[in-house]
Write a protein that holds these residues in place. Structure first.
Motif, PDB file in Angstrom:
ATOM      1  N   GLN A 282       0.846  -1.060   0.001  1.00 39.77           N
ATOM      2  CA  GLN A 282       0.198   0.063  -0.033  1.00 39.77           C
ATOM      3  C   GLN A 282       0.866   1.461   0.012  1.00 39.77           C
ATOM      4  OE1 GLN A 282      -3.025  -0.447  -0.756  1.00 39.77           O
ATOM      5  NE2 GLN A 282      -3.901  -2.375   0.228  1.00 39.77           N
ATOM      6  N   GLN A 283       2.199   1.203   0.515  1.00 38.88           N
ATOM      7  CA  GLN A 283       2.990   2.620   0.753  1.00 38.88           C
ATOM      8  C   GLN A 283       3.842   2.554  -0.538  1.00 38.88           C
ATOM      9  OE1 GLN A 283       2.898   0.291   3.414  1.00 38.88           O
ATOM     10  NE2 GLN A 283       1.321   1.708   3.993  1.00 38.88           N
ATOM     11  N   GLY A 284       4.092   1.484  -1.293  1.00 38.39           N
ATOM     12  CA  GLY A 284       5.101   1.717  -2.292  1.00 38.39           C
ATOM     13  C   GLY A 284       5.634   0.395  -2.725  1.00 38.39           C
ATOM     14  N   LEU A 285       6.958   0.888  -2.839  1.00 38.52           N
ATOM     15  CA  LEU A 285       7.873  -0.260  -3.977  1.00 38.52           C
ATOM     16  C   LEU A 285       9.237  -0.687  -2.554  1.00 38.52           C
ATOM     17  CD1 LEU A 285       9.174  -1.780  -6.297  1.00 38.52           C
ATOM     18  CD2 LEU A 285      10.026   0.568  -6.817  1.00 38.52           C
ATOM     19  N   VAL A 286       9.418  -1.749  -2.715  1.00 36.26           N
ATOM     20  CA  VAL A 286      10.662  -2.392  -2.095  1.00 36.26           C
ATOM     21  C   VAL A 286      11.350  -3.072  -3.013  1.00 36.26           C
ATOM     22  CG1 VAL A 286      11.642  -3.873  -0.227  1.00 36.26           C
ATOM     23  CG2 VAL A 286       9.442  -2.393   0.219  1.00 36.26           C
ATOM     24  N   VAL A 287      12.511  -2.571  -3.302  1.00 37.16           N
ATOM     25  CA  VAL A 287      13.450  -3.426  -4.332  1.00 37.16           C
ATOM     26  C   VAL A 287      14.580  -4.028  -3.272  1.00 37.16           C
ATOM     27  CG1 VAL A 287      14.985  -3.155  -6.295  1.00 37.16           C
ATOM     28  CG2 VAL A 287      12.998  -1.739  -6.303  1.00 37.16           C
ATOM     29  N   VAL A 288      14.945  -5.375  -3.658  1.00 40.24           N
ATOM     30  CA  VAL A 288      16.157  -5.851  -3.245  1.00 40.24           C
ATOM     31  C   VAL A 288      17.120  -6.244  -4.358  1.00 40.24           C
ATOM     32  CG1 VAL A 288      16.854  -7.786  -1.820  1.00 40.24           C
ATOM     33  CG2 VAL A 288      14.547  -7.181  -1.345  1.00 40.24           C
ATOM     34  N   GLY A 289      18.177  -5.796  -4.249  1.00 43.41           N
ATOM     35  CA  GLY A 289      19.295  -5.976  -5.139  1.00 43.41           C
ATOM     36  C   GLY A 289      19.899  -7.308  -4.770  1.00 43.41           C
ATOM     37  N   THR A 290      20.657  -7.664  -6.090  1.00 45.76           N
ATOM     38  CA  THR A 290      21.325  -8.901  -5.951  1.00 45.76           C
ATOM     39  C   THR A 290      22.645  -9.123  -4.804  1.00 45.76           C
ATOM     40  OG1 THR A 290      22.808  -8.176  -7.448  1.00 45.76           O
ATOM     41  CG2 THR A 290      20.997  -9.613  -8.277  1.00 45.76           C
ATOM     42  N   ASP A 291      22.861  -7.934  -4.298  1.00 44.26           N
ATOM     43  CA  ASP A 291      23.734  -8.038  -3.164  1.00 44.26           C
ATOM     44  C   ASP A 291      23.158  -7.837  -1.831  1.00 44.26           C
ATOM     45  OD1 ASP A 291      22.500  -5.549  -3.210  1.00 44.26           O
ATOM     46  OD2 ASP A 291      24.216  -4.178  -3.371  1.00 44.26           O
ATOM     47  N   GLY A 292      21.624  -7.876  -1.889  1.00 43.25           N
ATOM     48  CA  GLY A 292      20.838  -8.057  -0.472  1.00 43.25           C
ATOM     49  C   GLY A 292      20.594  -6.798  -0.011  1.00 43.25           C
ATOM     50  N   VAL A 293      20.926  -5.518  -0.431  1.00 48.25           N
ATOM     51  CA  VAL A 293      20.462  -4.271  -0.329  1.00 48.25           C
ATOM     52  C   VAL A 293      19.183  -3.957  -0.574  1.00 48.25           C
ATOM     53  CG1 VAL A 293      21.007  -1.786  -0.417  1.00 48.25           C
ATOM     54  CG2 VAL A 293      22.996  -3.390  -0.249  1.00 48.25           C
ATOM     55  N   ARG A 294      18.353  -3.620   0.394  1.00 47.98           N
ATOM     56  CA  ARG A 294      16.981  -3.009   0.310  1.00 47.98           C
ATOM     57  C   ARG A 294      16.564  -1.609   0.089  1.00 47.98           C
ATOM     58  NH1 ARG A 294      13.535  -7.234   2.294  1.00 47.98           N
ATOM     59  NH2 ARG A 294      11.694  -5.977   2.587  1.00 47.98           N
TER      60      ARG A 294
ATOM     61  N   ARG B 239      19.346 -20.998  -3.901  1.00 49.19           N
ATOM     62  CA  ARG B 239      18.804 -20.634  -5.251  1.00 49.19           C
ATOM     63  C   ARG B 239      19.804 -20.176  -6.141  1.00 49.19           C
ATOM     64  NH1 ARG B 239      15.736 -15.750  -7.087  1.00 49.19           N
ATOM     65  NH2 ARG B 239      16.072 -15.048  -4.914  1.00 49.19           N
ATOM     66  N   LEU B 240      20.239 -20.723  -7.526  1.00 46.47           N
ATOM     67  CA  LEU B 240      21.101 -20.655  -8.436  1.00 46.47           C
ATOM     68  C   LEU B 240      20.349 -20.009  -9.379  1.00 46.47           C
ATOM     69  CD1 LEU B 240      22.826 -23.922  -8.432  1.00 46.47           C
ATOM     70  CD2 LEU B 240      23.610 -22.197  -7.119  1.00 46.47           C
ATOM     71  N   VAL B 241      21.040 -18.575  -9.587  1.00 41.45           N
ATOM     72  CA  VAL B 241      20.213 -17.683 -10.574  1.00 41.45           C
ATOM     73  C   VAL B 241      21.452 -17.319 -11.606  1.00 41.45           C
ATOM     74  CG1 VAL B 241      18.958 -15.437 -11.024  1.00 41.45           C
ATOM     75  CG2 VAL B 241      18.468 -16.909  -8.899  1.00 41.45           C
ATOM     76  N   ALA B 242      21.257 -17.318 -12.990  1.00 46.63           N
ATOM     77  CA  ALA B 242      22.088 -16.726 -14.034  1.00 46.63           C
ATOM     78  C   ALA B 242      21.236 -15.731 -14.518  1.00 46.63           C
ATOM     79  CB  ALA B 242      22.346 -17.881 -14.813  1.00 46.63           C
ATOM     80  N   ARG B 243      21.903 -14.662 -14.708  1.00 45.65           N
ATOM     81  CA  ARG B 243      21.302 -13.416 -15.432  1.00 45.65           C
ATOM     82  C   ARG B 243      22.050 -13.000 -16.578  1.00 45.65           C
ATOM     83  NH1 ARG B 243      17.654 -11.069 -11.760  1.00 45.65           N
ATOM     84  NH2 ARG B 243      17.807 -11.969  -9.656  1.00 45.65           N
ATOM     85  N   ARG B 244      21.424 -12.649 -17.662  1.00 42.51           N
ATOM     86  CA  ARG B 244      22.047 -11.907 -18.762  1.00 42.51           C
ATOM     87  C   ARG B 244      22.579 -10.427 -18.249  1.00 42.51           C
ATOM     88  NH1 ARG B 244      17.168 -13.354 -20.753  1.00 42.51           N
ATOM     89  NH2 ARG B 244      17.094 -14.763 -22.597  1.00 42.51           N
TER      90      ARG B 244
ATOM     91  N   TRP C   7      26.236 -15.259 -12.334  1.00 48.70           N
ATOM     92  CA  TRP C   7      25.495 -16.492 -11.493  1.00 48.70           C
ATOM     93  C   TRP C   7      25.599 -15.643 -10.075  1.00 48.70           C
ATOM     94  CZ3 TRP C   7      23.121 -20.835 -12.741  1.00 48.70           C
ATOM     95  CH2 TRP C   7      23.394 -21.426 -13.872  1.00 48.70           C
ATOM     96  N   GLY C   8      24.453 -16.074  -9.525  1.00 45.63           N
ATOM     97  CA  GLY C   8      24.393 -15.621  -8.033  1.00 45.63           C
ATOM     98  C   GLY C   8      23.844 -16.794  -7.183  1.00 45.63           C
ATOM     99  N   PHE C   9      24.170 -16.646  -6.086  1.00 42.68           N
ATOM    100  CA  PHE C   9      23.716 -17.662  -5.019  1.00 42.68           C
ATOM    101  C   PHE C   9      22.803 -16.983  -4.040  1.00 42.68           C
ATOM    102  CE2 PHE C   9      27.982 -19.416  -5.431  1.00 42.68           C
ATOM    103  CZ  PHE C   9      27.683 -20.766  -6.086  1.00 42.68           C
ATOM    104  N   VAL C  10      21.643 -17.423  -3.872  1.00 42.56           N
ATOM    105  CA  VAL C  10      20.819 -16.915  -2.780  1.00 42.56           C
ATOM    106  C   VAL C  10      20.291 -17.947  -1.737  1.00 42.56           C
ATOM    107  CG1 VAL C  10      18.514 -15.779  -2.148  1.00 42.56           C
ATOM    108  CG2 VAL C  10      19.635 -15.202  -4.354  1.00 42.56           C
ATOM    109  N   PHE C  11      20.958 -17.926  -0.573  1.00 41.12           N
ATOM    110  CA  PHE C  11      20.754 -19.111   0.401  1.00 41.12           C
ATOM    111  C   PHE C  11      19.527 -18.780   1.272  1.00 41.12           C
ATOM    112  CE2 PHE C  11      25.303 -18.865  -0.259  1.00 41.12           C
ATOM    113  CZ  PHE C  11      25.776 -20.419  -0.564  1.00 41.12           C
ATOM    114  N   ASP C  12      18.902 -20.070   1.688  1.00 39.08           N
ATOM    115  CA  ASP C  12      17.724 -20.172   2.234  1.00 39.08           C
ATOM    116  C   ASP C  12      17.936 -19.343   3.541  1.00 39.08           C
ATOM    117  OD1 ASP C  12      16.527 -21.557   0.034  1.00 39.08           O
ATOM    118  OD2 ASP C  12      16.372 -23.460   1.232  1.00 39.08           O
ATOM    119  N   PRO C  13      17.028 -18.854   4.346  1.00 42.89           N
ATOM    120  CA  PRO C  13      16.877 -18.174   5.565  1.00 42.89           C
ATOM    121  C   PRO C  13      17.565 -19.264   6.542  1.00 42.89           C
ATOM    122  CG  PRO C  13      14.816 -17.743   4.595  1.00 42.89           C
ATOM    123  CD  PRO C  13      15.417 -18.772   3.782  1.00 42.89           C
ATOM    124  N   GLY C  14      18.326 -18.683   7.269  1.00 41.91           N
ATOM    125  CA  GLY C  14      19.099 -19.499   8.358  1.00 41.91           C
ATOM    126  C   GLY C  14      20.514 -20.190   7.875  1.00 41.91           C
TER     127      GLY C  14
END
Length: 159
Positions: free
Chosen positions: A63-75, A113-118, A127-134
């Motif tokens: 309702q308030q707007g947009l939250v963007v999370v970068g591949t570096d984890g910065v919100r 999560r393994l992610v390949a991006r153009r 390629w980037g890694f996104v590890f599960d919480p914990g």
């Protein structure tokens, strides 16, 4: 490619300087007079450097707007009560960068999560890694396991 929801040109008061050849797709105004601008190359948030699409992990709207999370984890949070066509543009642009998005279990505690991006102008995928919480991404054993899984996936897919 010209998208069907392209907007009119960016108003001069937006104060956004585009790179040579960069095109505005859509924009929305923040309550304080700033602008969120989606171009063919990046998401431009008020007071921030341009965030190239391949560096956007995810975007969420509320309702308030947009939250963007970068591949570096910065919100990044931007108040945006009337986003117009911006959500569609962000979704399309981020999705267009993703070549592979695969979750793999690394054990009982979770996975990665393994992610390949153009990346524009680059022949190889980023390629980037996104590890599960914990899970601790700095854990050398976990990192080595993720690297092994990535190598197998790259060989299998040829990416």
């Amino acid at each position: 490619m010209r998208l069907p929801w392209s907007s009119r040109s960016l108003p001069p008061e937006a104060g956004v300087t585009l790179e040579a050849g960069e095109r505005v797709l859509v924009h929305a105004r923040t309550p304080d007079g700033g602008y969120v601008v989606a171009t063919d190359r990046a998401l431009r948030l008020p007071g921030e450097a341009a965030l190239p699409w391949y560096r956007v992990d995810r975007a969420m709207w509320d309702q308030q707007g947009l939250v963007v999370v970068g591949t570096d984890g910065v919100r990044h949070r931007v108040e945006l009560p009337d986003p117009g066509r911006l959500p569609e543009a962000v979704r399309e642009r981020v999705t267009a960068t993703i070549l592979v998005n695969r979750h793999v279990r690394l054990g009982e505690r979770g996975g990665v999560r393994l992610v390949a991006r153009r990346v524009p102008g680059q022949e190889t995928a980023d390629w980037g890694f996104v590890f599960d919480p914990g899970l601790d991404p700095a854990d050398p054993g976990l990192r080595a396991a993720a690297e092994q899984v990535l190598e197998r996936l790259r060989r299998t897919l040829g990416v």
